[in-house]
Design an enzyme around this catalytic site. Structure first.
Site, mmCIF file in Angstrom:
data_model
loop_
_atom_site.group_PDB
_atom_site.id
_atom_site.type_symbol
_atom_site.label_atom_id
_atom_site.label_comp_id
_atom_site.label_asym_id
_atom_site.label_seq_id
_atom_site.Cartn_x
_atom_site.Cartn_y
_atom_site.Cartn_z
ATOM 1 N N GLU A 1 6.500 -10.816 -17.777
ATOM 2 C CA GLU A 1 7.126 -11.904 -16.910
ATOM 3 C C GLU A 1 8.521 -12.285 -17.554
ATOM 4 O O GLU A 1 9.107 -11.636 -18.681
ATOM 5 C CB GLU A 1 6.208 -12.832 -16.875
ATOM 6 C CG GLU A 1 5.935 -13.804 -18.151
ATOM 7 C CD GLU A 1 4.780 -14.424 -18.119
ATOM 8 O OE1 GLU A 1 4.001 -14.725 -17.166
ATOM 9 O OE2 GLU A 1 4.596 -15.525 -19.174
ATOM 10 N N ASP B 1 9.847 -22.542 -20.879
ATOM 11 C CA ASP B 1 10.637 -21.496 -19.997
ATOM 12 C C ASP B 1 12.026 -22.013 -20.002
ATOM 13 O O ASP B 1 12.629 -22.240 -18.897
ATOM 14 C CB ASP B 1 10.031 -21.579 -18.719
ATOM 15 C CG ASP B 1 8.544 -21.436 -18.859
ATOM 16 O OD1 ASP B 1 8.052 -20.737 -19.603
ATOM 17 O OD2 ASP B 1 7.825 -21.967 -17.852
#
Length: 323
Positions: A205, A35
């Site tokens: 997401e 991420d």
């Protein structure tokens, strides 16, 4: 005496190796990290990733800095659950912004599954990009589900008029909220609402937004984060609120390089048409869900402003110092 001489020679050789690197290589630094948020502060590249481990061990964050995208320095434990008391597990998906000589780190924590659990999206603040970061509010900035969006995977976007927005959401829903100037809460829109849903088709997401040629490029992750089909798609609109019609996939696995490429960010060289995608992927030799690494490859556009599919590589990118 011999020990110190050998140590000195080893240090010198490591410096020489670092200086002689022709490309960054992928991953760009060692360790399980995912991420990644890539950004430029003070003519230095920074990457803020999730420390990828079991949720109970994922209780701190490291940062990495580089003068040239090739040689990276680790800044350990820039924030952890000791400085954010309400965060008990799973600190992840950092997003960072600089404002008024302060650095604000937004993060997800606790992986809440309903409105009765404690956790959500928090904010920490520091005087330097490398921290240490301290909890800004002493509580989550956002700790409830709205429009079906799990309060995770936040990205902070500064619009051309100076307004800051937070774009966030898991569970296949994405919201955009208008942030107060001190990042302590949200400002209602003119119609009285606070949480505007901007979910495009295929969204799961990992939202990210940037501007190019006065257009808003909205990007997101699709598929399951533990699986090989994890990928990144995008849309373009004239406003940060959409509508966002899915254009296509721009990042995905390559069966000869790595699996599960996704949850990315984009670094633009200031005032240049040069873009880099920072993302995570899972090495072909790994099957563990948390064995993810942070990588970087170039991102280019065609003559119509459409993003071309990013080729994931082992080589990474060439050195690019900032003037």
């Amino acid at each position: 005496m011999r020990y110190w001489l050998m140590a000195g020679l080893l240090a010198a050789s490591l410096v020489a190796v670092a200086q002689s690197k022709k490309t960054s290589g992928n991953p760009i630094f060692e360790g399980w990290y995912a991420d990644p948020e890539g950004i430029i502060f003070n003519k230095t590249y920074w990457v803020y990733p999730t420390y990828s481990d079991k949720y109970e061990k994922q209780v701190f964050m490291d940062a990495f800095s580089s003068p040239d995208l090739v040689n990276w320095t680790k800044h350990p434990r820039i924030v952890d659950t000791a400085s954010v008391k309400w965060a008990k597990k799973a600190m992840w998906a950092p997003a960072i912004i600089e404002k008024d000589n302060k650095y604000y780190l937004f993060f997800s924590a606790n992986d809440i599954q309903n409105n009765n659990e404690a956790g959500g999206i928090g904010v920490a603040v520091a005087d330097k990009p490398e921290g240490p970061f301290k909890d800004l509010l002493g509580k989550p900035l956002l700790d409830k589900f709205y429009n079906g969006a799990q309060p995770i995977d936040q990205f902070v976007f500064k619009d051309k008029d100076g307004q800051y927005y937070m774009i966030y959401g898991g569970w296949r829903h994405c919201n955009i909220v208008k942030l107060k100037p001190d990042f302590s809460g949200f400002i209602p829109y003119e119609d009285g609402t606070i949480y505007k849903e901007i979910t495009p088709k295929g969204y799961v997401e990992g939202p990210f937004m940037f501007m190019k040629d006065n257009k808003y490029y909205f990007m997101w992750s699709e598929g399951g984060w533990t699986g090989p089909n994890y990928s990144v798609a995008y849309a373009i609109s004239n406003t940060p609120f959409g509508p966002f019609e899915r254009i296509g996939t721009v990042l995905q696995q390559d069966s000869t390089v790595a699996r599960g490429a996704g949850h990315h960010s984009v670094i633009q060289i200031p005032k240049k048409n040069e873009y880099y995608m920072v993302y995570h992927r899972r090495p072909l030799s790994e099957t563990h869900a948390n064995h993810r690494v942070t990588c970087i490859d170039k991102m280019v556009f065609d003559k119509n402003g459409l993003i071309q599919p990013v080729k994931i590589t082992f080589e990474g990118v060439k050195p690019r110092k900032l003037k």
